[in-house]
Scaffold this motif. Sequence first.
Motif, PDB file in Angstrom:
ATOM      1  N   ALA A 217       0.746  -1.370  -0.053  1.00  0.00           N
ATOM      2  CA  ALA A 217      -0.035  -0.007   0.047  1.00  0.00           C
ATOM      3  C   ALA A 217       1.048   1.300  -0.109  1.00  0.00           C
ATOM      4  O   ALA A 217       0.468   2.509  -0.490  1.00  0.00           O
ATOM      5  CB  ALA A 217      -1.095  -0.204   1.063  1.00  0.00           C
ATOM      6  N   GLU A 218       2.017   1.234   0.653  1.00  0.00           N
ATOM      7  CA  GLU A 218       2.919   2.238   0.680  1.00  0.00           C
ATOM      8  C   GLU A 218       3.821   2.527  -0.549  1.00  0.00           C
ATOM      9  O   GLU A 218       4.194   3.640  -0.915  1.00  0.00           O
ATOM     10  CB  GLU A 218       3.810   2.153   1.804  1.00  0.00           C
ATOM     11  CG  GLU A 218       3.303   2.231   3.110  1.00  0.00           C
ATOM     12  CD  GLU A 218       4.449   1.936   4.247  1.00  0.00           C
ATOM     13  OE1 GLU A 218       4.469   2.802   5.132  1.00  0.00           O
ATOM     14  OE2 GLU A 218       4.908   0.728   4.379  1.00  0.00           O
ATOM     15  N   CYS A 220       2.792   1.511  -3.835  1.00  0.00           N
ATOM     16  CA  CYS A 220       1.948   1.060  -5.087  1.00  0.00           C
ATOM     17  C   CYS A 220       0.365   1.510  -5.048  1.00  0.00           C
ATOM     18  O   CYS A 220      -0.288   1.430  -3.874  1.00  0.00           O
ATOM     19  CB  CYS A 220       1.872  -0.356  -5.518  1.00  0.00           C
ATOM     20  SG  CYS A 220       0.993  -1.081  -6.846  1.00  0.00           S
ATOM     21  N   ASP A 221      -0.237   2.182  -6.007  1.00  0.00           N
ATOM     22  CA  ASP A 221      -1.564   2.279  -6.404  1.00  0.00           C
ATOM     23  C   ASP A 221      -2.103   1.631  -7.399  1.00  0.00           C
ATOM     24  O   ASP A 221      -1.446   1.550  -8.483  1.00  0.00           O
ATOM     25  CB  ASP A 221      -1.817   3.800  -6.388  1.00  0.00           C
ATOM     26  CG  ASP A 221      -1.685   4.622  -5.441  1.00  0.00           C
ATOM     27  OD1 ASP A 221      -2.033   4.250  -4.142  1.00  0.00           O
ATOM     28  OD2 ASP A 221      -1.139   5.844  -5.419  1.00  0.00           O
ATOM     29  N   PHE A 222      -3.186   0.967  -7.408  1.00  0.00           N
ATOM     30  CA  PHE A 222      -3.945   0.471  -8.535  1.00  0.00           C
ATOM     31  C   PHE A 222      -4.947   1.381  -8.907  1.00  0.00           C
ATOM     32  O   PHE A 222      -5.979   1.560  -8.040  1.00  0.00           O
ATOM     33  CB  PHE A 222      -4.393  -0.923  -8.190  1.00  0.00           C
ATOM     34  CG  PHE A 222      -3.298  -2.059  -8.066  1.00  0.00           C
ATOM     35  CD1 PHE A 222      -3.060  -2.754  -8.975  1.00  0.00           C
ATOM     36  CD2 PHE A 222      -2.693  -1.960  -6.826  1.00  0.00           C
ATOM     37  CE1 PHE A 222      -1.906  -3.808  -8.555  1.00  0.00           C
ATOM     38  CE2 PHE A 222      -1.618  -3.157  -6.532  1.00  0.00           C
ATOM     39  CZ  PHE A 222      -1.095  -3.790  -7.490  1.00  0.00           C
ATOM     40  N   ILE A 223      -5.230   1.604 -10.175  1.00  0.00           N
ATOM     41  CA  ILE A 223      -6.172   2.747 -10.489  1.00  0.00           C
ATOM     42  C   ILE A 223      -6.909   2.289 -11.640  1.00  0.00           C
ATOM     43  O   ILE A 223      -6.365   1.247 -12.560  1.00  0.00           O
ATOM     44  CB  ILE A 223      -5.744   3.980 -10.669  1.00  0.00           C
ATOM     45  CG1 ILE A 223      -4.587   4.215 -11.803  1.00  0.00           C
ATOM     46  CG2 ILE A 223      -4.883   4.916  -9.571  1.00  0.00           C
ATOM     47  CD1 ILE A 223      -4.140   5.440 -12.281  1.00  0.00           C
TER      48      ILE A 223
END
Length: 223
Positions: A217-218, A220-223
């Motif tokens: 979570a720190e 990587c972002d999944f968009i």
Amino acid sequence: MTEAHHPLNDFIEYPQDEMLERAKLNYQQVQRRHSIRKFSDRAVPREIIEKCILAAGTAPNGANHQPWHFVAINSPEIKAQIRHEAEALEQAFYAGRAGEEWLDALKPLGTNADKPYLEHAPWLIAIFSKKRSEEEGEQKTNYYVHESVGIATGFLIQALHNAGLGTLTHTPKPMSFLSKVCGRDNANERPYMLIIAGYPSEDATVPEHALQKKSLAEICDFI
């Protein structure tokens, strides 16, 4: 004129459950990769280093100009010379040239100006980036040099780890002495990084701070 292309005939597609298992196994393997600062002087065959450098040479790069050069150093005399030059720079670095913030960031790792591993480890690999490449006698500009050499360096570290060796990245600043020591003193090249490679010594340790990796979570972002 259409450039020649070859069919992609060596790609292997795995079932998705096998893909996930392979991804997990790879993650488990790279979790065991640590930067170490205590190396054994046990010999490592040159053939192993050669294959690891060949693996690094497969890295993606700008226009396939492959803007890198590797110098694999096994000579005790040259390793001693590199240690002498590097420690002279490190003395100034730790005496204040680095600045208080940088030195504070290094404290949890317990590093200092002494670099005995530069002599003890069987291999040092100096990596150079190249601004221009020669092809059929013609000088051509290289593109995305920093990015390309960075990727190749990552490939090299992974290959050495996969082969069963310990590694350490070393970047004394300035690194210009490496150009002279390695016989690469020309305007077209500059030292990029020094990789120390070999077996860990029996008393090798890993700083607790280095084991603290950021969560998914720190990073990587999944968009």
